[in-house]
Design an enzyme around this catalytic site. Structure first.
Site, PDB file in Angstrom:
ATOM      1  N   ASP A  87      -1.394  -1.073   5.460  1.00 40.05           N
ATOM      2  CA  ASP A  87      -1.273  -0.471   6.788  1.00 40.05           C
ATOM      3  C   ASP A  87      -2.226  -1.142   7.774  1.00 40.05           C
ATOM      4  O   ASP A  87      -3.294  -1.632   7.394  1.00 40.05           O
ATOM      5  CB  ASP A  87      -1.600   1.028   6.735  1.00 40.05           C
ATOM      6  N   GLU A 144       0.830  -1.200   0.000  1.00 38.91           N
ATOM      7  CA  GLU A 144       0.000   0.000   0.000  1.00 38.91           C
ATOM      8  C   GLU A 144       0.866   1.251   0.000  1.00 38.91           C
ATOM      9  O   GLU A 144       1.637   1.488   0.928  1.00 38.91           O
ATOM     10  CB  GLU A 144      -0.906   0.005   1.238  1.00 38.91           C
ATOM     11  N   ASP A 161      -4.530  -0.173   9.687  1.00 38.52           N
ATOM     12  CA  ASP A 161      -5.593   0.752  10.071  1.00 38.52           C
ATOM     13  C   ASP A 161      -6.816   0.469   9.215  1.00 38.52           C
ATOM     14  O   ASP A 161      -6.829  -0.471   8.405  1.00 38.52           O
ATOM     15  CB  ASP A 161      -5.133   2.208   9.936  1.00 38.52           C
ATOM     16  N   ASP A 164      -8.151   2.107   6.703  1.00 40.74           N
ATOM     17  CA  ASP A 164      -7.935   2.261   5.266  1.00 40.74           C
ATOM     18  C   ASP A 164      -7.179   1.059   4.703  1.00 40.74           C
ATOM     19  O   ASP A 164      -7.474   0.582   3.597  1.00 40.74           O
ATOM     20  CB  ASP A 164      -7.158   3.548   4.975  1.00 40.74           C
TER      21      ASP A 164
END
Length: 257
Positions: free
Chosen positions: A115, A42, A117, A119
């Site tokens: 990541d 990402e 998180d 997103d």
């Protein structure tokens, strides 16, 4: 006709046809698919660190910019017009859907590295939707994996540790401070917000080194059930998705808001 033209753009001529590979792919030197892996990273920042920290002999890196198209809601011509999706298809080299040929796959390990998180979870879900709908054989053959980057770096003095969960962080802190109420001077706890916060060495040590990393293999026990879940959660039927969320919201553990 649009789908046919797009397929021609993404179809490889052969396993050694380097000229047709996407420009942002940092390929590995090994030409044996069974010993090669493709890491889908990402963001360009983390992609740069991954390219610097990788083992070039067997690890290929392809940065994915932003969130790819949700293929559950798109026609094939629009899917194949998406730059990020075309780069993945070209890099893997096995075609898609009815034209897919597992024997042409250039890597037998494709690792999704996003990541830690909300997103990152969304991007991972979009990628899994794409593989399930367009390259299902990769999942069925056990070629798809998910990387687990650390959530925390815990350091005190020259000692440095990485934690992949809240409980692991607390256990490390307890060891470094010799228990509750003890000296915590010099203790530094860093919460990683993304892969880009790690330098190439840290990314290799925690997430890419086969001797120390944790990766999860994606498997599929029930094809029909998996198809229903993708349709409900990624498709056009908003009401069905709302009912699913209402029914299952109580089971959420790690909510990132």
């Amino acid at each position: 006709e649009a789908a046919r033209r797009a397929r021609e753009l993404t179809r490889r001529k052969g396993a050694l046809d380097i000229a047709s590979l996407p420009g942002k792919l940092a390929d590995c030197s090994n030409r044996d698919p069974a010993k090669s892996e493709l890491v889908l990273v990402e963001g360009d920042s983390a992609g740069g660190s991954a390219k610097q920290g990788r083992d070039r002999s067997f690890q290929a890196i392809l940065p994915i910019k932003g969130k790819i198209l949700n293929v559950e809601r798109a026609r094939i011509d629009r899917i194949l017009s998406n730059a990020e999706i075309r780069a993945m298809i070209t890099a893997i080299g096995a075609g898609i859907k009815d034209d897919f040929d597992l024997d042409r796959a250039r890597y037998h390990k494709i690792i999704i590295m996003t990541d830690a998180d909300v997103d990152g979870a969304h991007i991972r879900t979009l990628l899994l939707t794409f593989f399930f709908r367009q390259m299902r054989e990769l999942i069925e053959s056990g070629y798809i994996y998910i990387a687990q980057p650390p959530l925390y770096r815990v350091a005190k003095g020259k000692k440095e540790y990485y934690a992949y969960s809240e409980d692991q962080r607390e256990e490390i802190v307890g060891r470094l401070t010799n228990g509750k109420g003890s000296d915590s001077r010099g203790l530094n706890i860093q919460r990683y917000k993304g892969l880009g916060e790690m330098n190439p060495g840290q990314l290799w040590n925690t997430t890419m080194d086969p001797d120390s990393r944790t990766i999860f293999q994606v498997t599929m026990e029930g094809e029909a059930e998996a198809g229903d879940i993708f349709s409900r959660l990624m498709g056009e039927d908003v009401e069905s998705r709302r009912k699913f969320i209402e029914k299952n919201a109580r089971y959420v553990r790690n909510l990132d808001v």
